[in-house]
Enzyme design. Structure first.
Site, PDB file in Angstrom:
ATOM      1  N   LYS A  97      92.279  10.546 -52.237  1.00  0.00           N
ATOM      2  CA  LYS A  97      91.652  10.418 -53.386  1.00  0.00           C
ATOM      3  C   LYS A  97      90.893   9.947 -53.340  1.00  0.00           C
ATOM      4  O   LYS A  97      89.854   9.656 -53.653  1.00  0.00           O
ATOM      5  CB  LYS A  97      92.652  10.158 -54.536  1.00  0.00           C
ATOM      6  CG  LYS A  97      93.621  11.112 -55.134  1.00  0.00           C
ATOM      7  CD  LYS A  97      93.490  12.415 -55.357  1.00  0.00           C
ATOM      8  CE  LYS A  97      93.655  13.060 -54.666  1.00  0.00           C
ATOM      9  NZ  LYS A  97      93.281  14.649 -54.374  1.00  0.00           N
ATOM     10  N   LYS A 130      71.374  15.173 -56.581  1.00  0.00           N
ATOM     11  CA  LYS A 130      72.246  15.966 -56.775  1.00  0.00           C
ATOM     12  C   LYS A 130      72.668  15.502 -58.270  1.00  0.00           C
ATOM     13  O   LYS A 130      74.081  15.208 -58.446  1.00  0.00           O
ATOM     14  CB  LYS A 130      73.634  16.864 -55.985  1.00  0.00           C
ATOM     15  CG  LYS A 130      72.803  17.463 -55.268  1.00  0.00           C
ATOM     16  CD  LYS A 130      72.127  18.420 -55.137  1.00  0.00           C
ATOM     17  CE  LYS A 130      72.426  20.067 -54.243  1.00  0.00           C
ATOM     18  NZ  LYS A 130      71.597  21.221 -54.467  1.00  0.00           N
ATOM     19  N   HIS A 189      83.076  14.360 -63.354  1.00  0.00           N
ATOM     20  CA  HIS A 189      82.697  14.368 -62.290  1.00  0.00           C
ATOM     21  C   HIS A 189      83.425  13.147 -61.908  1.00  0.00           C
ATOM     22  O   HIS A 189      83.916  12.224 -61.306  1.00  0.00           O
ATOM     23  CB  HIS A 189      81.578  14.623 -61.753  1.00  0.00           C
ATOM     24  CG  HIS A 189      81.651  14.404 -59.877  1.00  0.00           C
ATOM     25  ND1 HIS A 189      82.246  15.340 -59.523  1.00  0.00           N
ATOM     26  CD2 HIS A 189      81.744  12.854 -59.060  1.00  0.00           C
ATOM     27  CE1 HIS A 189      81.841  14.882 -57.533  1.00  0.00           C
ATOM     28  NE2 HIS A 189      82.028  13.454 -57.673  1.00  0.00           N
ATOM     29  N   HIS A 213      87.020  12.182 -63.539  1.00  0.00           N
ATOM     30  CA  HIS A 213      88.050  12.313 -62.896  1.00  0.00           C
ATOM     31  C   HIS A 213      87.987  11.488 -61.553  1.00  0.00           C
ATOM     32  O   HIS A 213      89.068  10.991 -61.154  1.00  0.00           O
ATOM     33  CB  HIS A 213      86.840  14.021 -62.006  1.00  0.00           C
ATOM     34  CG  HIS A 213      88.781  14.493 -61.824  1.00  0.00           C
ATOM     35  ND1 HIS A 213      89.860  14.466 -62.179  1.00  0.00           N
ATOM     36  CD2 HIS A 213      88.357  15.003 -60.664  1.00  0.00           C
ATOM     37  CE1 HIS A 213      90.591  15.477 -61.405  1.00  0.00           C
ATOM     38  NE2 HIS A 213      89.453  15.214 -59.839  1.00  0.00           N
ATOM     39  N   THR A 234      87.318  26.889 -59.998  1.00  0.00           N
ATOM     40  CA  THR A 234      87.497  26.679 -61.135  1.00  0.00           C
ATOM     41  C   THR A 234      88.849  26.536 -62.218  1.00  0.00           C
ATOM     42  O   THR A 234      89.541  25.722 -62.288  1.00  0.00           O
ATOM     43  CB  THR A 234      85.799  26.377 -62.381  1.00  0.00           C
ATOM     44  OG1 THR A 234      85.374  26.128 -62.042  1.00  0.00           O
ATOM     45  CG2 THR A 234      86.329  25.303 -63.252  1.00  0.00           C
ATOM     46  N   GLN A 258      91.919  25.046 -60.903  1.00  0.00           N
ATOM     47  CA  GLN A 258      91.782  23.642 -60.898  1.00  0.00           C
ATOM     48  C   GLN A 258      92.223  23.782 -62.723  1.00  0.00           C
ATOM     49  O   GLN A 258      93.194  22.529 -62.608  1.00  0.00           O
ATOM     50  CB  GLN A 258      90.686  23.340 -61.261  1.00  0.00           C
ATOM     51  CG  GLN A 258      89.856  22.715 -60.208  1.00  0.00           C
ATOM     52  CD  GLN A 258      88.437  22.483 -59.340  1.00  0.00           C
ATOM     53  OE1 GLN A 258      87.580  22.793 -60.791  1.00  0.00           O
ATOM     54  NE2 GLN A 258      88.425  20.735 -58.610  1.00  0.00           N
TER      55      GLN A 258
END
Length: 265
Positions: free
Chosen positions: A123, A138, A146, A149, A207, A210
């Site tokens: 992680k 980006k 993002h 999380h 996705t 997920q």
């Protein structure tokens, strides 16, 4: 004011320091709670301040070779994590409905501690995703979803390693490892052979995978809440895992609708 400070100091010593599992003290980043706080602080400072300021008047970095190496590393780490978590408990030893934490010093329990720590280190590696987004300009990718999380998952993994290294909550380890194998394989293929980027049909299903992950972990964590006192896994932690993964399901579902369903319409 003085009484409030004393009460806060006492609570910190009792709940933050007093509840620590010291079997992980010698492992990297595990000697103090200020280690993950510092990591997340530096991560947020780079993503929101230093990185954008540095890139403001610069062209985006290509990083093609670095991205390929990073994606391949993530695949290998995820395969290792999947096999390690299955060997350490979920394939042979752990019960599916409720598994307490083993705080002993047996070889198997120490192996589980190292397994949870390995998950935490992966992680930590995940945070590099955001660094690449910033360096490649980006900006749309560095969304609240993002950044939140990545930060909360890393800090949660550290807390699990330090306070509850094993048991029911570690179910997320093999599930998340499998999802990341699929996800980073897609990234590696599209980075290595960009001509296939348009033809690969399985991007949106990542996705969906997920979403399935968050739903499965939410339901699995919730089983502890409906069991009697014979289940020794801490119910407050199970409730937190259920709520957190449920919240992530909502955020990812919103992202999925915006990214795919509305485009189809």
């Amino acid at each position: 004011m003085a009484a409030l400070i004393i009460a806060g100091k006492k609570a910190y010593e009792e709940w933050v320091l007093g509840k620590m599992d010291h079997r992980s003290d010698e492992l990297f980043l595990m000697s103090s709670i200020w280690s993950p706080v510092a990591v997340i602080g530096l991560y947020l400072y780079f993503v929101k301040c230093v990185g954008p300021r540095h890139m403001k008047n610069r062209p985006a970095y290509e990083l093609n070779g670095v991205m390929k190496a990073y994606n391949l590393t993530q695949i290998l780490c995820s395969v290792y994590m999947l096999l390690y978590s299955l060997k350490a408990g979920w394939a042979f030893k752990y019960k599916w409905l409720c598994e307490p934490v083993d705080y002993s010093f047996t070889a198997s329990s120490i192996d589980v501690v190292r397994c949870v720590w390995t998950y935490m280190m992966i992680k930590l590696l995940d945070l590099v995703d955001t660094v690449f987004f910033v360096l490649r300009k980006k900006a749309a990718h560095t969304s609240f979803l993002h950044v939140y999380h990545h930060a909360i998952v890393f800090f949660g993994a550290w807390c699990c390693t330090k306070y509850v290294p094993g048991g029911h909550g570690t179910f997320i380890g093999p599930v998340n490892a499998f999802v990341h194998i699929v996800m980073y394989t897609y990234y590696f293929v599209t980075a290595t052979w960009p001509e296939y980027r348009k033809s690969l049909w399985w991007k949106k299903y990542i996705t969906q995978l997920q979403l399935a992950q968050f739903l499965i972990v939410t339901l699995h964590s919730s089983t502890v809440l409906f069991m009697d006192d014979s289940c020794k896994y801490p119910k407050p932690l199970a409730a937190f895992l259920a709520v957190q993964n449920g919240f992530m399901f909502i955020l990812f579902a919103e992202f999925y609708v915006k990214s795919y369903r509305r485009k189809i319409k």
